[in-house]
Motif scaffolding. Structure first.
Motif, PDB file in Angstrom:
ATOM      1  N   UNK A   6       0.848  -1.203   0.000  1.00 38.82           N
ATOM      2  CA  UNK A   6       0.000   0.000   0.000  1.00 38.82           C
ATOM      3  C   UNK A   6       0.875   1.242   0.000  1.00 38.82           C
ATOM      4  N   UNK A   7       0.471   2.259  -0.765  1.00 37.51           N
ATOM      5  CA  UNK A   7       1.236   3.491  -0.794  1.00 37.51           C
ATOM      6  C   UNK A   7       0.353   4.631  -1.290  1.00 37.51           C
ATOM      7  N   UNK A   8       0.795   5.846  -1.026  1.00 38.45           N
ATOM      8  CA  UNK A   8       0.100   7.040  -1.483  1.00 38.45           C
ATOM      9  C   UNK A   8       0.821   7.585  -2.699  1.00 38.45           C
ATOM     10  N   UNK A   9       0.074   7.761  -3.789  1.00 42.41           N
ATOM     11  CA  UNK A   9       0.637   8.380  -4.980  1.00 42.41           C
ATOM     12  C   UNK A   9      -0.127   9.668  -5.248  1.00 42.41           C
ATOM     13  N   UNK A  10       0.596  10.697  -5.695  1.00 41.60           N
ATOM     14  CA  UNK A  10      -0.006  12.009  -5.915  1.00 41.60           C
ATOM     15  C   UNK A  10       0.555  12.612  -7.188  1.00 41.60           C
TER      16      UNK A  10
END
Length: 338
Positions: free
Chosen positions: A240-244
């Motif tokens: 899981x990770x946050x991409x922006x």
């Protein structure tokens, strides 16, 4: 292409004239070049409506459209996702990015206008938000499950988005320090909200200038091939990770499990659920590993910058992820910087 639509075109488009920027104009037209907005308005047979200059008020209507395809364009990076918009947040607001929602973070000062367009040439009805230069920052394409009535109501409410509509909910700027020369030379605060807001303020150019002097904090410029390998490895782990994706005045974010990442001849696709981020690595000029304070403490990020020294993409961890995910991500980022 003419500088403005021909009179014969505008007679049947049902639109108003292009909004005036007056003395603060930074539009490419003023410099003799075209942009996305001018190109659309000059297209023969174009049908749509400008929604005035209060982009913040328009953005607050995004959740009412129900399920759409949300697309953010940021130089070498393009992100698209299918879902319902979260109510956008502004500078200083909380970080919101749920897997089931399209999450936007906005700086209205760097946005220009909004436009609703009727379907044409296999393109569905669309709500477009433009940056101050008239280029597309974010577009929401309607689907079969969108609320068409809510979309039509935007066209009928053009007079309500002319800059007189106060936006009191989420898209409001936090108090800012005086913009003195001393402040401009200082590095940004080391929390994740400040990290994203530094990008919203000026594209991250001041942040980038401060990075070479922060090697003691773990900041490191890295080769793009190491970044590509890191994303591919994270996808293999299903991390899981946050991409922006960070366009001028608009950041589209997603936090979910990474399902896949593949690079071919400089073009990379990152898949996470219904979201896809496409990165032209050949047009990324600088890649940095940076560190900020997050929920679990010191958190690593990978930031990509284009040839204009603007941040186009950030990968990090936000929210209360598991301790194992947090530790695994930080170890991966630390390995990239070695």
């Amino acid at each position: 292409m003419p500088e403005s639509p021909r009179p014969s075109d505008s007679e049947h488009t049902g639109r108003g004239s292009r909004p005036e920027c007056r003395d603060r104009c930074t539009c490419p037209r003023a410099n003799g070049s075209a942009n996305d907005l001018d190109t659309l308005l000059a297209t023969p047979g174009f049908s749509g409506s400008l929604l005035g200059s209060d982009v913040a008020a328009v953005a607050e209507q995004l959740p009412s459209l129900e399920q759409v395809v949300g697309v953010t364009v940021a130089g070498p990076v393009l992100m698209n996702d299918v879902g319902i918009h979260e109510l956008p947040v502004g500078i200083g607001g909380p970080i919101r990015c749920r897997p089931s929602r399209i999450s936007l973070r906005l700086n209205p000062a760097r946005l220009g206008s909004a436009l609703v367009t009727d379907p044409a040439a296999h393109v569905p009805p669309t709500l477009r938000i433009f940056d101050a230069s008239g280029n597309t920052a974010h577009a929401s394409y309607l689907t079969d499950t969108s609320d068409r009535l809510a979309f039509e109501s935007l066209s009928l409410a053009t007079g309500g988005f002319d800059g007189t509509t106060a936006s009191h909910h989420v898209v409001s700027a936090a108090p800012r320090r005086d913009d003195t020369a001393e402040d401009r030379d200082m590095p940004s605060a080391d929390d994740q909200i400040a990290q994203f807001d530094a990008v919203l303020e000026d594209g991250g150019t001041q942040r980038l200038r401060s990075m070479p002097g922060r090697s003691e904090d773990g900041f490191a410029r890295v080769e793009s091939r190491r970044v590509v390998a890191a994303f591919e490895h994270a996808a293999l782990l299903g991390m899981p990770m946050t991409i922006a994706t960070t366009a001028p005045g608009c950041i589209q974010m997603r936090h979910d499990r990474l399902d896949g990442a593949r690079e071919h001849r400089g073009s990379m696709v990152i898949a996470s659920g219904t979201c896809r981020a496409m990165i032209n690595v050949n047009l990324v000029t600088e890649c940095w590993v940076t560190w900020t304070d997050g929920v679990w403490g010191r958190t690593g990020s990978i930031e990509l910058y284009d040839r204009h020294a603007r941040c186009s993409f950030i990968a990090t961890q936000t929210g209360s992820v598991s301790a194992e995910t947090f530790e695994g991500w930080n170890q991966l980022v630390a390995d990239v910087a070695r």
